[in-house]
Design a protein around this motif. Structure first.
Motif, PDB file in Angstrom:
ATOM      1  N   GLN A 193       0.829  -1.209   0.000  1.00  0.00           N
ATOM      2  CA  GLN A 193       0.000   0.000   0.000  1.00  0.00           C
ATOM      3  C   GLN A 193       0.861   1.254   0.000  1.00  0.00           C
ATOM      4  OE1 GLN A 193      -3.198   0.063  -0.679  1.00  0.00           O
ATOM      5  NE2 GLN A 193      -2.922  -2.144  -0.879  1.00  0.00           N
ATOM      6  N   ASN A 194       2.015   1.165   0.674  1.00  0.00           N
ATOM      7  CA  ASN A 194       2.935   2.304   0.652  1.00  0.00           C
ATOM      8  C   ASN A 194       3.441   2.572  -0.763  1.00  0.00           C
ATOM      9  OD1 ASN A 194       2.672   2.699   3.357  1.00  0.00           O
ATOM     10  ND2 ASN A 194       4.561   1.665   3.924  1.00  0.00           N
ATOM     11  N   VAL A 195       3.677   1.488  -1.524  1.00  0.00           N
ATOM     12  CA  VAL A 195       4.123   1.650  -2.910  1.00  0.00           C
ATOM     13  C   VAL A 195       3.055   2.408  -3.704  1.00  0.00           C
ATOM     14  CG1 VAL A 195       4.709   0.447  -5.049  1.00  0.00           C
ATOM     15  CG2 VAL A 195       5.568  -0.412  -2.880  1.00  0.00           C
ATOM     16  N   TYR A 196       1.801   1.994  -3.557  1.00  0.00           N
ATOM     17  CA  TYR A 196       0.704   2.690  -4.237  1.00  0.00           C
ATOM     18  C   TYR A 196       0.626   4.152  -3.797  1.00  0.00           C
ATOM     19  CZ  TYR A 196      -1.496  -1.433  -6.308  1.00  0.00           C
ATOM     20  OH  TYR A 196      -1.767  -2.543  -7.072  1.00  0.00           O
ATOM     21  N   ALA A 197       0.775   4.366  -2.493  1.00  0.00           N
ATOM     22  CA  ALA A 197       0.620   5.728  -1.960  1.00  0.00           C
ATOM     23  C   ALA A 197       1.685   6.661  -2.529  1.00  0.00           C
ATOM     24  CB  ALA A 197       0.688   5.704  -0.434  1.00  0.00           C
ATOM     25  N   ILE A 198       2.938   6.174  -2.602  1.00  0.00           N
ATOM     26  CA  ILE A 198       4.021   7.012  -3.112  1.00  0.00           C
ATOM     27  C   ILE A 198       3.792   7.345  -4.576  1.00  0.00           C
ATOM     28  CG2 ILE A 198       6.489   7.044  -3.674  1.00  0.00           C
ATOM     29  CD1 ILE A 198       6.964   5.420  -1.174  1.00  0.00           C
ATOM     30  N   GLY A 199       3.374   6.340  -5.336  1.00  0.00           N
ATOM     31  CA  GLY A 199       3.137   6.576  -6.748  1.00  0.00           C
ATOM     32  C   GLY A 199       1.946   7.488  -6.979  1.00  0.00           C
ATOM     33  N   GLY A 200       0.945   7.371  -6.128  1.00  0.00           N
ATOM     34  CA  GLY A 200      -0.254   8.182  -6.289  1.00  0.00           C
ATOM     35  C   GLY A 200       0.003   9.636  -5.977  1.00  0.00           C
ATOM     36  N   SER A 201       0.672   9.886  -4.868  1.00  0.00           N
ATOM     37  CA  SER A 201       0.987  11.252  -4.484  1.00  0.00           C
ATOM     38  C   SER A 201       2.077  11.205  -3.429  1.00  0.00           C
ATOM     39  CB  SER A 201      -0.249  11.954  -3.926  1.00  0.00           C
ATOM     40  OG  SER A 201       0.139  13.138  -3.264  1.00  0.00           O
ATOM     41  N   GLU A 202       3.295  11.510  -3.859  1.00  0.00           N
ATOM     42  CA  GLU A 202       4.420  11.402  -2.926  1.00  0.00           C
ATOM     43  C   GLU A 202       4.251  12.365  -1.760  1.00  0.00           C
ATOM     44  OE1 GLU A 202       8.127  10.997  -4.865  1.00  0.00           O
ATOM     45  OE2 GLU A 202       9.272  11.432  -3.052  1.00  0.00           O
ATOM     46  N   GLU A 203       3.743  13.555  -2.085  1.00  0.00           N
ATOM     47  CA  GLU A 203       3.541  14.575  -1.059  1.00  0.00           C
ATOM     48  C   GLU A 203       2.579  14.066   0.014  1.00  0.00           C
ATOM     49  OE1 GLU A 203       1.978  18.057  -2.801  1.00  0.00           O
ATOM     50  OE2 GLU A 203       2.161  19.218  -0.954  1.00  0.00           O
ATOM     51  N   MET A 237       1.275  11.264   5.235  1.00  0.00           N
ATOM     52  CA  MET A 237       0.560  10.147   5.852  1.00  0.00           C
ATOM     53  C   MET A 237       1.521   9.220   6.590  1.00  0.00           C
ATOM     54  SD  MET A 237      -2.005   9.443   2.689  1.00  0.00           S
ATOM     55  CE  MET A 237      -3.346   8.419   3.285  1.00  0.00           C
ATOM     56  N   GLY A 238       2.790   9.598   6.651  1.00  0.00           N
ATOM     57  CA  GLY A 238       3.731   8.841   7.453  1.00  0.00           C
ATOM     58  C   GLY A 238       4.372   7.661   6.746  1.00  0.00           C
ATOM     59  N   VAL A 239       4.348   7.649   5.419  1.00  0.00           N
ATOM     60  CA  VAL A 239       4.985   6.563   4.680  1.00  0.00           C
ATOM     61  C   VAL A 239       6.503   6.793   4.629  1.00  0.00           C
ATOM     62  CG1 VAL A 239       5.194   5.497   2.397  1.00  0.00           C
ATOM     63  CG2 VAL A 239       2.951   6.182   3.258  1.00  0.00           C
ATOM     64  N   PRO A 240       7.305   5.769   4.979  1.00  0.00           N
ATOM     65  CA  PRO A 240       8.766   5.917   4.887  1.00  0.00           C
ATOM     66  C   PRO A 240       9.207   5.897   3.420  1.00  0.00           C
ATOM     67  CG  PRO A 240       8.215   3.707   5.583  1.00  0.00           C
ATOM     68  CD  PRO A 240       6.919   4.444   5.450  1.00  0.00           C
ATOM     69  N   VAL A 241       9.100   7.034   2.756  1.00  0.00           N
ATOM     70  CA  VAL A 241       9.240   7.107   1.299  1.00  0.00           C
ATOM     71  C   VAL A 241      10.587   6.585   0.811  1.00  0.00           C
ATOM     72  CG1 VAL A 241       9.300   8.670  -0.672  1.00  0.00           C
ATOM     73  CG2 VAL A 241       7.587   8.976   1.099  1.00  0.00           C
ATOM     74  N   THR A 242      11.671   7.040   1.435  1.00  0.00           N
ATOM     75  CA  THR A 242      13.003   6.628   0.987  1.00  0.00           C
ATOM     76  C   THR A 242      13.157   5.116   1.024  1.00  0.00           C
ATOM     77  OG1 THR A 242      13.826   8.680   1.909  1.00  0.00           O
ATOM     78  CG2 THR A 242      15.458   7.038   1.313  1.00  0.00           C
ATOM     79  N   ARG A 243      12.776   4.537   2.156  1.00  0.00           N
ATOM     80  CA  ARG A 243      12.958   3.097   2.314  1.00  0.00           C
ATOM     81  C   ARG A 243      12.153   2.322   1.267  1.00  0.00           C
ATOM     82  NH1 ARG A 243      10.411   0.470   7.262  1.00  0.00           N
ATOM     83  NH2 ARG A 243      11.130   2.380   8.249  1.00  0.00           N
ATOM     84  N   VAL A 244      10.912   2.730   1.078  1.00  0.00           N
ATOM     85  CA  VAL A 244      10.058   2.013   0.121  1.00  0.00           C
ATOM     86  C   VAL A 244      10.634   2.106  -1.285  1.00  0.00           C
ATOM     87  CG1 VAL A 244       7.767   1.956  -0.938  1.00  0.00           C
ATOM     88  CG2 VAL A 244       7.992   2.287   1.527  1.00  0.00           C
TER      89      VAL A 244
END
Lengths: 336, 508, 320
Positions: A205-215, A220-227
């Protein structure tokens, strides 16, 4: 910093009756379009050619598609996260050479050597993308060139084709189980695993969230770099695995195959309904996309008079059709 | 005195060249809905960003339930119980409602993977509490803005928020959705959750807010209970005017009335609509006339200008220039007809940062400055030189990159670009905002001069003084519709404020 | 948020270095490599060597020019290599009608391919990378279908084009030089050129200023297709054979590298014509140097990878 006014968000929210149906059709086309076209193509092929709908031909299609499929699984993750990985073709070839080279030291080395190298390069690409904010397309383009160079260096400028000298490793590419070769089963297992990872875990779900809107993902607290790093690592590992399995199948590390393979992989993923803008798509579509390319290839072989390059024309046209359809669907959604 | 949920003491925050917040103190009590208002550049977005961990203040302290805190990032503020709902919903549009609501807190089954049945059930349960009944598996973007807003709110509250910041939450909502939102806000209040509510819609502020803090130029202009403040007083505070002492002329460079205000309209917009931002707006500008466009932020002023300039897809209405109808939705057609827009957002829609001053000035007039596709450098140099001199554009040379100039000079470059097209009508959207005092005076004098030469000017400004002294006529907008038109002696700051503050008639 | 707009840029020493690198790095590198070769490479200064290098780099320069224009609009054209192959196939197919007809057919095919990609980008709104990817796959296939195997030919006109020299300069190189001048003129002196960089620099502002944004975009892709076709024709005439399976393979990567290394930012708004030519020369020189010193070709690609990353990193540091 732009000053946002109401106009930017001012979409009319009212929906005409019947909108829901149109929306559902759009959704269906987006996510299962490739599957539907695949079904139609198979039926047409079965009617038109006697030798098409045979278990033998089906097995051929599945076996030859399996390597593309394994890479496409990784690519799906990358594209859903809003990125792209152009290095997978080079990775595939490099892994084949490394696996064949490593096979003289045993099964374990033959597998671990390519996975380690390709995984490491995937990891580095991921780190560069995530940390420096450089465009994934250019970073992995450099990866493509670098790995081609590395492959040539390992294989004496492509002159040396290492032969696989390990029966256990060869079996990994050639042995059959219930009529299908091992790579096919591995593909199935990975597709299943990837599907669960993507749809049923927080990571997916984090992968989807980053692709949908990184901002939004950051907020929303997703660890963007790690993902992001993980996504490129997965892609590198899977391309490496596909290359190793291909070497096992061919009993050698062929240096000339695989150039431009990244394009076929991306085409399959996009045809499967995954948007290159990120944030939507899935593995069912990708698998359908890969199989569709395989079936088209097989049909063209059946027709006989056409050269196999015709498949490229068809997949190029199909790709264009898919992206145009996606844009039209997108516009329809925005206008409603 | 009760413990404040959040208190800011003496907060200052500067950016190069600008002091955005100057010694701002702010106190929020439990269970209160606190309005935060101010015009563009007043510092409210900076204050919100300081409160929610996006920026760190240069000076001052934040106290959370009387404990000093510092937030390194928005996530830290969120963990401390401060959630923000932005004007543009900050959720992932492609993901389902349920996944958006519960991202990071998905229920797991015994195998360790997400239990989707439970996920959807939980999401449905939560959304029912907010009065939303829909298929939670649908992607968020397929739902109405109101629902999306509600999901953002539900997500914000569900991570144990003690304070919810709402930045213009109703700007894209329909009246029915606004009612639902206000119902939820009332529930939050009764649960002791505080709300900071940012909006320009006076009706809404008076419906739900307990207290109000007015910011003006980075300082607190007013703080107190809202029901003790009359509407017109609130408007005056926001616009930086004291209703008691207005009428003091001469602070701007405008000379006042222009002589030629008769004649056929140069440009005429008839019943222009672009839902939901514009409804039935009509404006006309005659030769030599400066028409002001007044109203609060978000009233539809920029949209009106863009609609006339062909840069906004309008649903209905016509724009005519000298009696000829202009093709809709084509800025090029508008420019050919003689209408040119100087947009509000210089950086995003104005300058081309990679090009020189010279190329920026010549950009819109290129077709006139070239022969069979080849540009005439001599002609460009001549026109660029004359405008740089006339507008006193300060640049090292015409070949300096426009991005290296000050805001005031960039603004002049954009004015020169419009004038170089030979425009008969200029649409100036906040032409003096964010530029230094000297440049401001020069731009104002230029507007006068152009009107005297017979150009028509549509002037948008949040600076009431500029509007009153600069414009011959002022059209006041409110919530995307014309609220009134003032001309002659009626053009006063009081009259404009009274028109803005008048209770909006409920639309049918 | 208006208060942020006025923030002046603060330049650190590192940012200045990166800026310098982006502006002049490519010239410095070409110069350094030349000097190195003059000193350490035997026979480097001979005319024959220069001729060979220039002939080899000409097609790369020509495609890179088109790529630079596309990148100037914040786009990308992955189809250039495939268009070269298509042009080559067209030459073979129409050679029966004479060389001029064959060349015109090849150029028309290139322009049509560019128009297709440009239409997808400008009118449908597809991302450039996807639109031209579809084109790449389809056109390479089409070229292979049209001419399935390596086909040799003997045509005096084409042989002249491929191997004749005028005043000691190979015709191929002259064509590349003329096109470079034309593209530089296009960028510096024409309405279209100015509009092109403006569209790349700020699309919203260009639209508001009444620029024909869509027409500019489609034209850029048509030009890129045309130039790729020219490169394809030249390469074919030098080989005196058409091999659509291998001609122009990975050319898009070389072209992107040349453009990026030449200092044209991927974010658009700027086209550096001379820098692009230098970028192409740099890669060619690098390759030649490694070969002459008996270093394997694999090194070239690895070094090229590092150079791309460095160039983009320098451009990024400048913006940040």
């Amino acid at each position: 910093m732009t000053t946002t006014t109401d106009a930017d968000t001012g979409t009319d929210t009212r929906r005409a009756p019947g909108m829901l149906r149109r929306e559902r059709i759009g959704h269906l086309l987006q996510h299962h379009g490739a599957l539907m076209v695949l079904a139609v193509t198979v039926v047409v092929g079965a009617v038109a050619f006697d030798s098409f709908a045979t278990p033998q031909n089906a097995a051929n299609i599945v076996v030859s598609s399996s390597f593309l499929a394994i890479i496409a699984i990784g690519m799906t993750f990358v594209i859903i996260s809003g990125g792209i990985d152009l290095s997978v073709g080079s990775s595939f070839v490099l892994a084949g050479v490394l696996a064949a080279y490593g096979s003289r030291y045993g099964l374990l080395v033959a597998l671990l050597l390519p996975l380690t190298v390709c995984g490491a390069i995937g990891l580095v690409q991921g780190l560069i993308v995530a940390r420096t904010g450089m465009a994934p397309f250019i970073v992995t383009l450099a990866g493509l060139l670098g790995m081609r160079g590395l492959m040539l260096a390992v294989s004496d400028e492509g002159a040396n084709t290492y032969l696989v000298r390990n029966d256990a490793f060869s079996a990994l590419g050639q042995a059959s189980f219930l009529g299908l070769t091992v790579p096919v089963w591995i593909t199935l297992g990975l597709a299943l695993l990837g599907g669960v990872l993507l749809q049923r875990t927080g990571f997916g779900q984090n992968v989807y969230a980053i692709g949908g809107s990184e901002e939004a993902a950051v907020l929303m607290g997703v660890p963007v770099t790690r993902v992001k790093v993980l996504v490129y690592l997965i892609s590198g590992l899977l391309a490496g695995l596909a290359g190793a399995l291909n070497a096992a199948r061919l009993s050698s590390g062929v240096t000339i195959l695989g150039a431009g393979m990244e394009l076929d992989v991306i085409a399959a993923v996009v045809i499967g309904g995954t948007l290159l803008t990120g944030g939507s798509g899935g593995l069912t579509g990708t698998m359908a996309g890969v199989l569709l390319l395989g079936v088209i290839q097989s049909l063209i072989n059946q027709i006989g008079v056409l050269t196999s390059s015709f498949q490229q024309v068809v997949s190029g046209a199909f790709l264009a059709l898919v992206v145009v359809t996606q844009r039209i669907l997108h516009r329809a959604q925005r206008l409603s | 005195m009760a413990t404040a949920v959040l208190e800011a003491r003496g907060i200052s925050k500067g950016f190069p060249g600008v002091l955005a917040l100057d010694d701002v103190s702010f106190r929020l009590d439990a269970g209160q809905v606190h309005a935060l208002v101010g015009e563009n550049g007043a510092g409210k977005s900076t204050l919100i960003k300081v409160l929610t961990g996006v920026y760190r203040p240069d000076r001052g302290t934040l106290l959370l339930r009387d404990e000093p805190v510092t937030f390194d990032n928005p996530l830290a503020a969120q963990r401390a119980g401060i959630s923000t709902i932005y004007q543009e919903v900050n959720l992932v549009p492609q993901m389902s409602l349920a996944h958006n609501l519960l991202l990071g807190r998905e229920p797991r089954s015994r195998l360790g993977v997400t239990d989707t049945t439970q996920l959807y059930a939980e999401a449905e349960r939560v959304m029912t509490r907010y009065g939303i009944r829909t298929d939670v598996r649908r992607p968020l973007r397929s739902l109405g803005m109101g629902t999306q807003q509600m999901v953002a709110l539900a997500r914000a509250v569900s991570i144990e928020a003690r304070l919810v910041v709402m930045d213009e939450p109703t700007s894209a909502l329909e009246p029915r959705e606004v009612d639902t939102l206000f119902g939820v806000i009332a529930d939050l209040r009764s649960e002791g959750i505080s709300v900071i509510y940012v909006s320009h819609r006076l009706d809404e502020l008076y419906r739900i807010c307990d207290r109000v803090t007015v910011l003006r130029d980075g300082r607190v202009a007013h703080d107190g209970p809202l029901d003790e403040l009359a509407r017109v007083e609130l408007v005056a505070l926001m616009l930086g005017r004291d209703p008691a002492e207005i009428r003091r002329d001469g602070a701007t460079k405008f000379t006042g009335e222009h002589t030629t205000t008769v004649g056929e309209p140069l440009v005429q917009a008839r019943s222009v609509s672009c839902r939901p931002v514009l409804r039935d707006v009509s404006v006309q500008v005659r030769p030599g006339e400066v028409v002001g466009l007044g109203g609060l932020l978000g009233a539809g002023r920029s949209e009106t200008a863009k609609a006339i300039a062909g840069a906004l897809p309008v649903d209905a209405g016509t724009v005519t220039v000298a009696g000829q109808q202009v093709r809709r939705g084509s800025p090029a057609a508008a420019i050919r007809a003689g209408v040119s827009l100087v947009p509000e957002d210089r950086k995003a829609e104005g300058i081309v940062p990679t090009l020189s001053v010279r190329d920026n000035i010549a950009l819109a007039a290129l077709p006139q400055l070239s022969r069979s596709g080849v540009v005439s450098d001599a002609r460009i140099d001549r026109i660029v030189d004359s405008f740089m001199r006339r507008l006193r554009i300060k640049a090292a040379s015409p070949h300096q990159k426009v991005s290296e100039l000050s805001g005031g000079n960039q603004q002049k470059v954009l004015l020169a670009r419009s004038l170089a097209t030979g425009a008969k009508v200029l649409l100036l959207d906040e032409p003096t905002r964010g530029i230094d005092v000297g440049a401001k005076a020069e731009v104002q004098a230029l507007i006068d001069e152009l009107a005297a030469e017979g150009l028509g000017v549509l002037l948008i400004s949040s600076d009431l003084e500029e509007l009153v002294e600069g414009a011959d006529r002022v059209v006041v907008l409110r919530d995307g519709a014309v609220a009134g038109e003032l001309s002659g002696d009626q053009v006063t700051e009081e009259a404009i404020m009274a028109t803005i503050a008048a209770t909006g008639e409920t639309d049918g | 948020m208006a208060e942020l707009a006025a923030a002046p840029r603060v330049w650190g020493g590192r940012a200045r270095l990166l800026t310098w690198l982006q502006e002049y790095g490519v010239y410095a590198s070409v110069l350094a490599l030349l000097l190195f070769n003059v000193v350490f490479t035997p026979h480097f200064l001979e005319v024959a060597n220069f001729r060979t290098q220039l002939i080899q780099v000409a097609p790369v320069v020509i495609t890179s020019l088109g790529m630079a224009l596309v990148i100037g609009t914040e786009g990308i054209d992955l189809s250039v290599g495939a268009v070269m192959a298509l042009a080559s196939a067209m030459v073979v197919l129409y050679l029966g009608y004479g060389a001029p007809v064959a060349i015109v057919a090849a150029l028309i095919a290139g322009a049509a391919a560019g128009a297709a990609g440009g239409a997808l980008v400008a009118y449908v709104g597809v991302q450039p990378i996807v639109a031209t990817l579809a084109l790449l796959v389809g056109i390479r296939g089409m070229a292979n279908v049209l001419v399935p195997q390596l086909t040799e030919f003997r045509n005096p006109t084409l042989i002249t084009l491929g191997s004749r020299s005028v005043l000691g300069l190979p015709l191929v190189v002259i064509v590349a030089a003329v096109l470079t001048v034309l593209v530089a003129f296009l960028i510096k002196r024409t309405t279209f050129g100015r509009q092109l960089v403006a569209v790349g620099g700020n699309r919203a502002a260009s639209r508001l200023s009444g620029l024909p944004v869509r027409r500019v975009l489609i034209t850029v892709y048509i030009i890129s297709g045309l130039l790729a076709a020219v490169a394809g024709v030249l390469a074919t005439s030098r080989l005196q054979a058409s091999d659509p399976t291998s001609l122009g393979l990975l050319m898009e990567l070389s072209a992107i590298t040349a453009v990026v290394v030449g200092g044209t930012p991927l974010t658009g708004g700027r086209v550096r014509v001379l820098g692009t030519v230098m970028g192409a020369l740099l890669i060619q020189l690098l390759q030649a140097t490694l070969i002459k010193h008996n270093l394997p070709q694999s090194w070239t690609q690895m070094v090229q990878a590092v150079i791309i990353l460095a160039a983009v990193y320098a451009a990024r540091g400048r913006r940040a």
